[in-house]
Design a protein around this motif. Sequence first.
Motif, short mmCIF file in Angstrom:
data_model
loop_
_atom_site.label_atom_id
_atom_site.label_comp_id
_atom_site.label_asym_id
_atom_site.label_seq_id
_atom_site.Cartn_x
_atom_site.Cartn_y
_atom_site.Cartn_z
N ILE A 85 63.12 35.35 23.00
CA ILE A 85 61.88 34.58 23.11
C ILE A 85 61.81 33.90 24.47
O ILE A 85 60.80 33.99 25.19
CB ILE A 85 61.77 33.53 21.97
N LEU A 86 62.87 33.21 24.84
CA LEU A 86 62.88 32.47 26.11
C LEU A 86 62.84 33.40 27.32
O LEU A 86 62.12 33.14 28.29
CB LEU A 86 64.10 31.55 26.17
N ALA A 87 63.60 34.49 27.25
CA ALA A 87 63.59 35.43 28.38
C ALA A 87 62.22 36.07 28.55
O ALA A 87 61.70 36.15 29.67
CB ALA A 87 64.66 36.51 28.17
N PHE A 88 61.62 36.52 27.46
CA PHE A 88 60.28 37.12 27.54
C PHE A 88 59.26 36.10 28.05
O PHE A 88 58.35 36.45 28.80
CB PHE A 88 59.83 37.67 26.19
N LEU A 89 59.41 34.85 27.64
CA LEU A 89 58.47 33.81 28.09
C LEU A 89 58.61 33.54 29.58
O LEU A 89 57.65 33.63 30.33
CB LEU A 89 58.70 32.53 27.29
N PHE A 90 59.83 33.23 30.02
CA PHE A 90 60.01 32.82 31.41
C PHE A 90 59.90 33.98 32.40
O PHE A 90 59.31 33.83 33.47
CB PHE A 90 61.33 32.06 31.58
N VAL A 91 60.44 35.13 32.06
CA VAL A 91 60.30 36.28 32.96
C VAL A 91 58.84 36.70 33.03
O VAL A 91 58.33 37.02 34.11
CB VAL A 91 61.21 37.45 32.51
N GLY A 92 58.15 36.66 31.90
CA GLY A 92 56.72 36.99 31.90
C GLY A 92 55.92 36.03 32.75
O GLY A 92 55.03 36.45 33.51
N ARG A 93 56.25 34.77 32.69
CA ARG A 93 55.54 33.78 33.54
C ARG A 93 55.84 34.01 35.02
O ARG A 93 54.98 33.82 35.87
CB ARG A 93 55.92 32.37 33.12
N LEU A 94 57.08 34.39 35.32
CA LEU A 94 57.41 34.69 36.72
C LEU A 94 56.58 35.84 37.26
O LEU A 94 56.30 35.91 38.46
CB LEU A 94 58.90 35.02 36.86
N LEU A 95 56.18 36.74 36.37
CA LEU A 95 55.38 37.89 36.78
C LEU A 95 53.88 37.63 36.61
O LEU A 95 53.08 38.56 36.63
CB LEU A 95 55.79 39.14 36.00
N GLY A 96 53.50 36.37 36.44
CA GLY A 96 52.09 36.01 36.37
C GLY A 96 51.52 35.91 34.97
O GLY A 96 50.30 35.79 34.81
N GLY A 97 52.36 35.94 33.95
CA GLY A 97 51.88 35.87 32.57
C GLY A 97 51.49 34.46 32.17
O GLY A 97 51.84 33.48 32.84
N THR A 98 50.77 34.36 31.06
CA THR A 98 50.24 33.07 30.62
C THR A 98 50.67 32.69 29.20
O THR A 98 50.12 31.76 28.63
CB THR A 98 48.70 33.09 30.67
N SER A 164 54.69 44.64 31.38
CA SER A 164 55.44 44.35 30.16
C SER A 164 56.80 45.03 30.19
O SER A 164 57.81 44.45 29.79
CB SER A 164 54.67 44.82 28.92
N PHE A 165 56.83 46.27 30.68
CA PHE A 165 58.09 46.99 30.79
C PHE A 165 59.02 46.28 31.78
O PHE A 165 60.22 46.17 31.54
CB PHE A 165 57.83 48.44 31.23
N ALA A 166 58.45 45.77 32.87
CA ALA A 166 59.25 45.02 33.84
C ALA A 166 59.83 43.76 33.20
O ALA A 166 60.99 43.39 33.46
CB ALA A 166 58.41 44.65 35.06
N VAL A 167 59.05 43.11 32.34
CA VAL A 167 59.54 41.92 31.64
C VAL A 167 60.73 42.29 30.75
O VAL A 167 61.73 41.58 30.71
CB VAL A 167 58.42 41.25 30.80
N VAL A 168 60.61 43.41 30.04
CA VAL A 168 61.71 43.84 29.16
C VAL A 168 62.97 44.12 29.98
O VAL A 168 64.06 43.67 29.63
CB VAL A 168 61.30 45.08 28.33
N LEU A 169 62.81 44.86 31.08
CA LEU A 169 63.98 45.18 31.92
C LEU A 169 64.61 43.94 32.54
O LEU A 169 65.83 43.76 32.49
CB LEU A 169 63.58 46.16 33.03
N LEU A 170 63.78 43.07 33.12
CA LEU A 170 64.32 41.86 33.75
C LEU A 170 64.91 40.91 32.71
O LEU A 170 65.92 40.25 32.98
CB LEU A 170 63.23 41.17 34.57
#
Length: 188
Positions: A85-98, A164-170
Motif C-alpha cells: 500500500i505504502l510503496a504503491f502510494l508513494f512511488v505513484g505520487r513520485l510519478l505524478g499520481g494523485t 502503473s507498470f513503472a509503479v509496480v517495478l519501482l
Amino acid sequence: MNVPHLGQLAVLTIRKPAEAAKQLLVLKPGREVLWLTFFLAVVLNCLIQLGIDLSVPVGDGETGPVIDSVPLVLIRSAGAMMLSILAFLFVGRLLGGTATFDDMMILTIWLQYLQIAALMGTLILSLTVPVFMALLLFATAILSLYITLHFLNEAHQFGSLWKSFAVVLLSALVAVPFVLMFAPAAPV
C-alpha cells in the motif's frame, strides 16, 4: 454492500478492472472499516497460506516444507500488505499520481480478498488434483498483476498503464530490501 453485489463486483474486477476500481473508489468507507477489513484479510490470508503449505504433497522419505508459526505468518502478511500500500502510494505520487492512502488501501484490500478467494479455489483443487496447483498459482499471479495495473492507473489518475507498470517495478525495488531484511533466512 451485500453478497450478490460483492459477487458482481468480483466479476467486474476480472472483466473490467478499471470500472471496478472506479466503483470501489467512490465507496469512501471510514478508516475503521478499512482497518477492520485489512486485518480480516490478513487473518484469512494466513489461514489460506497455512492450508496451502500443509497440503503440499510429500513423497516417501522426503521432508515436508517448513511451516512457520501463525504469529509469524500474520506479521508477514500484514507487513507485506502495508508495504505494498505504502510503496504503491508513494512511488505513484513520485510519478505524478494523485491517490490517497485510503484509495490505495481500499483497492489493495479488495484485490487481497480476490486473491484469497482464488487461493481458496487453488487449495480445494490442489487437494483433489495436485498437478494443477502451480498452474493456478501462476494464473492468479498474472491476473493479479493485470488488475493491479488498472487499479493503480485509476487511483493515481495516470491515464497510462505503462506508468502503473513503472509503479509496480519501482515499488518492487523499494520492497525487496525490506523483505530480505525481515525474512528469517535472509542473506542480509
